[in-house]
Design an enzyme around this catalytic site. Structure first.
Site, short mmCIF file in Angstrom:
data_model
loop_
_atom_site.label_atom_id
_atom_site.label_comp_id
_atom_site.label_asym_id
_atom_site.label_seq_id
_atom_site.Cartn_x
_atom_site.Cartn_y
_atom_site.Cartn_z
N GLY A 142 5.11 -3.35 -0.96
CA GLY A 142 5.19 -3.48 0.75
C GLY A 142 6.51 -4.64 0.99
O GLY A 142 6.67 -4.76 1.94
N GLY A 144 9.52 -3.96 0.35
CA GLY A 144 11.17 -3.34 0.41
C GLY A 144 11.66 -2.73 -0.74
O GLY A 144 12.87 -2.30 -0.55
N LYS A 145 10.98 -2.45 -1.83
CA LYS A 145 11.50 -2.07 -2.87
C LYS A 145 12.09 -0.55 -2.58
O LYS A 145 13.20 -0.17 -2.80
CB LYS A 145 10.66 -1.97 -4.33
CG LYS A 145 10.45 -3.27 -4.79
CD LYS A 145 9.46 -3.11 -5.79
CE LYS A 145 8.14 -2.37 -5.82
NZ LYS A 145 7.29 -2.83 -4.93
N SER A 146 11.23 0.37 -2.07
CA SER A 146 11.49 1.76 -1.89
C SER A 146 12.57 1.66 -0.78
O SER A 146 13.55 2.65 -0.93
CB SER A 146 10.51 2.54 -1.50
OG SER A 146 9.48 2.37 -2.44
N TYR A 147 12.67 0.84 0.26
CA TYR A 147 13.45 0.92 1.24
C TYR A 147 14.89 0.68 0.72
O TYR A 147 15.86 1.11 1.03
CB TYR A 147 13.08 -0.04 2.20
CG TYR A 147 13.92 -0.23 3.63
CD1 TYR A 147 13.58 0.61 4.65
CD2 TYR A 147 15.08 -0.75 3.62
CE1 TYR A 147 14.43 0.67 5.91
CE2 TYR A 147 15.89 -0.81 4.59
CZ TYR A 147 15.95 -0.16 5.66
OH TYR A 147 16.38 -0.24 6.64
N ASP A 264 12.83 1.77 -9.96
CA ASP A 264 11.94 1.48 -8.74
C ASP A 264 10.67 1.03 -9.49
O ASP A 264 9.68 1.96 -9.77
CB ASP A 264 11.75 2.53 -7.95
CG ASP A 264 10.96 2.02 -6.60
OD1 ASP A 264 10.64 0.74 -6.50
OD2 ASP A 264 11.15 2.71 -5.43
N GLY A 267 4.69 -2.23 -7.93
CA GLY A 267 4.44 -3.66 -7.38
C GLY A 267 3.86 -4.63 -8.27
O GLY A 267 3.38 -4.77 -9.22
P1 ADP Z 1 7.67 -1.15 -1.52
O1 ADP Z 1 8.41 0.14 -2.09
O2 ADP Z 1 8.01 -2.41 -1.91
O3 ADP Z 1 6.21 -1.03 -1.64
P2 ADP Z 1 8.72 -0.28 1.31
O4 ADP Z 1 10.02 -0.23 0.72
O5 ADP Z 1 7.93 0.97 1.40
O6 ADP Z 1 7.75 -1.44 0.24
O7 ADP Z 1 8.60 -1.24 2.63
C1 ADP Z 1 7.52 -1.49 3.20
C2 ADP Z 1 7.82 -1.46 4.78
O8 ADP Z 1 8.72 -2.22 5.15
C3 ADP Z 1 8.40 -0.09 5.23
O9 ADP Z 1 7.87 0.41 6.33
C4 ADP Z 1 9.90 -0.32 5.14
O10 ADP Z 1 10.48 0.70 6.33
C5 ADP Z 1 9.90 -1.49 5.87
N1 ADP Z 1 11.18 -2.15 5.31
C6 ADP Z 1 11.27 -2.55 4.00
N2 ADP Z 1 12.57 -3.36 4.03
C7 ADP Z 1 13.19 -3.21 5.13
C8 ADP Z 1 14.53 -3.72 5.65
N3 ADP Z 1 15.61 -4.12 4.70
N4 ADP Z 1 14.85 -3.37 6.88
C9 ADP Z 1 13.88 -2.64 7.59
N5 ADP Z 1 12.59 -2.24 7.18
C10 ADP Z 1 12.30 -2.54 5.94
#
Ligand code: ADP
Length: 375
Positions: A142, A144-147, A264, A267
């Protein structure tokens, strides 16, 4: 031969609304729809009602240094310096198409484009020069890795942007591009491109003197467009994407071959146990062996870099570290992006991510151009 340190970037995301989605720490173990639609089915306490609302931001950034404050002790702060630090927490707005952009031109919000310019372009440039290149995303679920790696909707992440650019380059440099994608689950390699025909027990990881560790029988698909790659990548589970580039320079009769690894990771919270019986049991299983071993490899390599005597680097202890051997202390130019939640409730995880990233920064690789006479 050149010695290159692993380049490390940190990025802090905005506060979030859909809290149970990102607070759930085992999202890829269970069938995601069950978790998303019935959060009460999970074993965790119910999520706060309005996501991060009510949390306090405990992270601040000045140029490439980042400071995190202990929410329980206002005097206790730790600062870290990285190659890049991206503030994606505030100062943004969303345009009509849903794209996150800085609120004002030149504002401090780091969008997907600026991250790509710093990290993605360098990775691609290295690979086109014939170096192996690796891009790793590390952080709590959560954060932002996937983002950052893949992106959501119009906010395309590093991998699709890198592919766009790669195929844009094609006209003048003509690399052949071969795509493969795998997941490591319970120390077994699952070929994500051959999901219909799973090999019982997973694919074998073998080692060759020249090539290092590789996955035997992994499906490799030739690609010639970015949309084709995006279609192949429909899975969102944690994964390793390998792009093999083959460039033939006919005038010089030279062939350059290089790999881009895009990782990727699962967690980072899975590395530790919170101390409960169930967690201790889980810790003994192979599920988090790859991440634990990755931490051990990074620590050993960081010790080597500061001149400590290290007898053994435990690459062979897990599948992930075998496959990333060249990325960590070997023949690769490597970039890590460590992602953080800004919230006070994530303090322990964020601090541990920053410590991990700090160790990774010390790792030294020896990247060489992979070229041979064209046959
Ligand atoms: P992870 O892959 O680490 O589990 P996600 O990439 O799914 O986490 O990010 C979790 C939430 O936060 C998602 O809804 C994503 O859209 C939001 N988010 C993460 N990084 C950013 C960013 N740099 N700007 C805007 N939203 C973000």
């Amino acid at each position: 031969h050149s010695k290159d340190c692993v380049k490390v970037a940190v990025r802090v995301r905005p506060f979030n609304k859909d809290s149970h989605f990102f607070l759930f720490p085992f999202k890829s173990y269970l069938n995601p729809p069950i978790v998303w639609f019935c959060p009460s089915l999970t074993l965790l306490p119910p999520p706060p009602e309005r996501g991060d609302a009510g949390s306090r931001c405990i992270v601040s950034m000045v140029t490439s240094s980042i400071t995190i404050q202990d929410p329980r002790e206002s005097q206790s702060r730790r600062s870290f310096c990285f190659d890049y630090a991206y503030w994606s927490h505030s100062g943004f707005t969303r345009d009509r198409g849903g794209l996150y952009v800085p609120e004002e031109p030149g504002g401090r919000y780091s969008d997907q484009d600026s991250v790509f310019q710093d990290l993605g372009e360098g990775v691609l440039e290295n690979a086109l020069q014939g170096y192996n290149a690796t891009l790793l995303a590390y952080g709590q679920t959560g954060s932002g890795k996937s983002y950052s790696m893949v992106g959501y909707g119009p906010n395309k992440g590093l991998v699709p942007k890198l592919c766009d650019r790669l195929f844009h380059h094609r006209e003048n440099r003509t690399p052949g591009v071969f795509f493969s994608m795998l997941e490591i689950y319970n120390e077994q390699v699952v070929d994500l491109l051959s999901r219909g025909s799973r090999t019982p027990g997973g694919l074998r990881v073998r080692e060759e003197q020249q090539r290092g560790f590789y996955v035997e029988g992994l499906r490799t698909v030739p690609c010639d467009s970015a949309p084709q790659v995006e279609q192949l990548m429909d899975s969102r589970s944690h994964m390793l994407i390998i792009l093999q580039l083959k460039q033939i320079f006919s005038k010089e009769s030279i062939t350059k071959q290089s790999n881009i690894n895009l990782v990727d990771l699962a967690g980072s919270e899975r590395q530790r146990s919170s101390g409960s019986e169930a967690d201790r049991l889980k810790e003994g299983t192979a599920i988090n062996l790859s991440l634990t071993t990755l931490g051990n490899v990074i620590s050993s390599l960081a010790d080597v870099a500061v001149g400590k005597k290290v007898v053994h680097i435990p690459y062979r202890d897990s599948v992930l570290t075998k496959l990333l051997q060249s990325a960590l202390g070997g023949n690769s130019r490597t970039v890590m992006i460590a992602t953080l939640s800004p919230a006070d409730i994530c303090y322990e995880e964020s601090l541990s991510t920053l410590r991990y990233a700090e160790r990774a920064k010390r790792i030294q690789n020896r990247a060489v151009v992979n070229e041979s006479p064209t046959e």
